[in-house]
Design a protein around this motif. Structure first.
Motif, PDB file in Angstrom:
ATOM      1  N   LEU A  55       1.022  -1.079   0.290  1.00 35.29           N
ATOM      2  CA  LEU A  55       0.078   0.093   0.001  1.00 35.29           C
ATOM      3  C   LEU A  55       1.415   1.164   0.377  1.00 35.29           C
ATOM      4  O   LEU A  55       1.397   1.490   1.057  1.00 35.29           O
ATOM      5  CB  LEU A  55      -0.563  -0.009   1.253  1.00 35.29           C
ATOM      6  N   PRO A  56       1.065   1.786  -0.952  1.00 37.03           N
ATOM      7  CA  PRO A  56       1.699   3.268  -0.778  1.00 37.03           C
ATOM      8  C   PRO A  56       0.852   4.458  -0.579  1.00 37.03           C
ATOM      9  O   PRO A  56      -0.269   4.328  -0.212  1.00 37.03           O
ATOM     10  CB  PRO A  56       2.048   3.276  -2.698  1.00 37.03           C
ATOM     11  N   PHE A  57       1.644   5.168   0.041  1.00 35.05           N
ATOM     12  CA  PHE A  57       1.827   6.389   1.092  1.00 35.05           C
ATOM     13  C   PHE A  57       1.531   7.426   0.415  1.00 35.05           C
ATOM     14  O   PHE A  57       3.202   7.946   0.019  1.00 35.05           O
ATOM     15  CB  PHE A  57       1.851   6.408   2.858  1.00 35.05           C
ATOM     16  N   ASN A  58       1.184   8.614  -0.430  1.00 35.74           N
ATOM     17  CA  ASN A  58       0.973   9.502  -0.465  1.00 35.74           C
ATOM     18  C   ASN A  58       1.358  10.611   0.594  1.00 35.74           C
ATOM     19  O   ASN A  58       0.114  11.055   1.577  1.00 35.74           O
ATOM     20  CB  ASN A  58       0.100  10.351  -1.184  1.00 35.74           C
ATOM     21  N   ASP A  59       2.618  11.243   1.031  1.00 35.87           N
ATOM     22  CA  ASP A  59       2.402  12.364   1.807  1.00 35.87           C
ATOM     23  C   ASP A  59       2.411  13.717   1.631  1.00 35.87           C
ATOM     24  O   ASP A  59       2.910  14.604   0.145  1.00 35.87           O
ATOM     25  CB  ASP A  59       4.141  12.459   2.368  1.00 35.87           C
ATOM     26  N   PRO A  60       1.423  14.260   1.981  1.00 39.13           N
ATOM     27  CA  PRO A  60       0.612  15.816   1.124  1.00 39.13           C
ATOM     28  C   PRO A  60       1.866  16.875   1.607  1.00 39.13           C
ATOM     29  O   PRO A  60       1.227  17.625   1.472  1.00 39.13           O
ATOM     30  CB  PRO A  60      -0.937  15.834   1.725  1.00 39.13           C
ATOM     31  N   VAL A  61       2.577  16.626   3.135  1.00 39.42           N
ATOM     32  CA  VAL A  61       3.168  17.458   3.276  1.00 39.42           C
ATOM     33  C   VAL A  61       4.185  18.120   2.700  1.00 39.42           C
ATOM     34  O   VAL A  61       4.640  18.697   2.230  1.00 39.42           O
ATOM     35  CB  VAL A  61       3.573  17.773   4.152  1.00 39.42           C
ATOM     36  N   ARG A  62       4.559  17.234   2.161  1.00 40.41           N
ATOM     37  CA  ARG A  62       6.456  17.192   1.610  1.00 40.41           C
ATOM     38  C   ARG A  62       5.865  16.473  -0.064  1.00 40.41           C
ATOM     39  O   ARG A  62       6.768  16.528  -0.305  1.00 40.41           O
ATOM     40  CB  ARG A  62       7.285  15.925   2.022  1.00 40.41           C
TER      41      ARG A  62
END
Length: 519
Positions: free
Chosen positions: A321-328
């Motif tokens: 499961l890939p996670f997108n980091d909205p902060v970076r």
């Protein structure tokens, strides 16, 4: 010849008697006669509610390190692995990481693991709710702590739950150097119990008149951070929050967050002690989120406490499961502390937004109601029986092949809380239980209607691994320990090997339903 046969027979008889006696000793009831039967009604004329928070580290001390020759994160001298005898005592003083496999010694500490406590008092009833950064904590050990709490603290009920991190030390016994040696350090266990009591004491010392704010994030946005690895696909989505503000100055005393997912984002090759994503949830709520010296979002201050939820079935931040980091603006795929950080920060942001922008309720005062009950469950799992018999698991049996555990239901103002002693499958709480082909018992769903339908108030909290860790709590109609496999799949299911047995779920469901009716 006859004398030798007699001697051999006598020796065998003595050996059998010795093995049976040793097994019975290991399976003895550690707290004979212990029983909880609490019925505390809400107090309509309760005075100003008071709340306190406390925290104490329970981090193990890493003395000896080791060299992982082939990089498999498993200590095996046949692979050329060696240890560094830092204290010079001639033996490997390993701290065994729990959650994935045996023979996994820690190399160091990434972040502290904690006992974090919220104490709430409505003027009539005082409850301590403790969250441990542990893969699990057994009921007998919880009773040890309860019996050591000073009576003058006037705690009516102590609830101790595990966050279920797969990156801290073994407190159950089954993750030691091999399948037959415990990974629990008795000295550390004594230290941990003292620290839990100290965290409760800190919360009581800091108790203040408080205003409670309740919020929930039920949009389903957290579902992108959860993978359900077993049919039927029922994700335990939803973030449940209680914020306690000082009634006099409005400052945040602490925040309680309840969300369901396995803290195993770092997966099986990590060798550093960590609380996994709960660390980043708590840090974000307390100190805010920063990047490059810039404050992205302010924190609340105070002390944050994380309680896990319905993680059975299996709710996991799986490596696939890939996670997108909205902060970076970064996509993380492989297990890492960066991936773990973005998971924790995103849950914290959803919790913060729920408190600041969502449908919240402020309660002052908040009366407490409580129902709690001891249960004796069948210990049908033969592996668990053997583990208890050889002393691998320090779990007593008040009756032969039966084990003691506990359930509870609480009402705090507009919020209902269920205390569940293991890893419950979400469909038991939310609905969606099926009777699929391949089931071992040809029955319709037993655990219906879903427990959430029986809970009072607009806010609902589910504390998993609470006051015990009995393993997976599987709907009986979905039990699958033999072929044909569930849904006629080619492969077997995961869960049954780590469950007490098929009767666990129906018994717990009935007990929790009864408590909710009385609440």
């Amino acid at each position: 010849m006859k004398k030798w046969l007699l001697r051999i027979s006598l020796a065998l008889i003595l050996l059998i008697i010795g093995v049976i006696s040793w097994s019975l000793f290991n399976m003895r009831d550690r707290h004979s006669g212990y029983q909880v039967q609490l019925n505390i009604p809400a107090t309509p004329d309760s005075t100003q509610v008071q709340v306190g928070f406390g925290k104490q580290p329970i981090t193990p001390t890493i003395t000896d390190t080791w060299t992982d020759k082939n990089g498999d994160a498993r200590y095996n001298e046949k692979d050329g692995d060696t240890y560094n005898d830092v204290n010079g005592n001639g033996q490997f003083d390993a701290v065994w990481i729990a959650g994935f496999s045996n023979a996994k010694p820690a190399q160091g500490v990434h972040d502290e693991v904690w006992a974090r406590t919220m104490v709430i008092d409505d003027g009539q009833t005082r409850i301590a709710m403790v969250a441990l950064d542990a893969v699990g904590f057994l009921h007998d050990d919880i009773v040890d702590i309860r019996k050591s709490i000073p009576p003058e603290w006037q705690v009516d009920y102590t609830l101790i739950a595990s966050t279920h991190t797969h990156e801290s030390n073994d407190l159950i016994g089954i993750w030691g150097p091999d399948a037959f040696h415990s990974g629990v350090d008795p000295k550390h266990m004594l230290y941990l119990k003292d620290q839990v009591i100290a965290s409760i004491g800190d919360a009581i010392k800091g108790i203040r008149p408080a205003q409670l704010i309740f919020a929930e994030e039920l949009s389903g946005r957290d579902s992108l951070l959860i993978k359900d690895t077993r049919k039927p696909i029922v994700k335990a989505t939803g973030i449940h929050v209680i914020q306690a503000l000082d009634a006099e100055n409005g400052e945040t005393l602490g925040t309680l967050v309840n969300w369901a997912n396995h803290p195993e984002t770092l997966w099986d090759k990590n060798l550093l002690i960590s609380s996994d994503f709960p660390h980043y949830i708590r840090e974000s709520l307390e100190s805010g989120i920063q990047e490059g010296g810039e404050v992205i979002h302010e924190g609340f201050g105070g002390t944050a406490v994380f309680f896990n939820g319905a993680v059975g079935g299996l709710m996991t931040p799986h490596p696939s499961l890939p996670f997108n980091d909205p902060v970076r603006d970064t996509l993380y795929k492989d297990p890492s502390f960066e991936k773990t950080r973005t998971l924790g920060e995103q849950i914290a942001l959803l919790a913060i937004n729920a408190l600041q922008e969502g449908d919240t309720m402020t309660q002052l005062p908040s009366s407490i109601a409580l129902q709690a009950e001891t249960l004796v469950l069948p210990l049908a799992n033969s592996t668990f029986r053997l583990a208890s018999a050889i002393g691998l698991i320090n779990r007593g049996t008040p009756k032969l092949f039966k084990t003691r555990t506990e359930v509870a239901a609480l009402q705090i103002g507009p919020a209902s809380i269920l205390s569940i002693p293991g890893e419950i499958y979400p469909e038991i709480l939310y609905g969606g239980i099926e009777s699929p082909p391949g089931q071992d018992f040809e029955i319709a769903p037993v655990e219906i209607p879903p427990l959430q339908n029986k809970m009072k108030g607009p806010y609902k909290f589910y504390f998993g691994l609470s006051n015990d860790e009995i393993g997976y709590i599987i709907p009986k109609s979905e039990w699958d320990a033999k072929e044909p496999w569930l849904y006629l799949d080619e492969n077997d299911t995961y869960g049954e090997e780590n469950s007490l047995g098929p009767e666990t779920s129906p018994i717990l469901y009935e007990a929790l339903s009864s408590l909710l009716e009385k609440l």
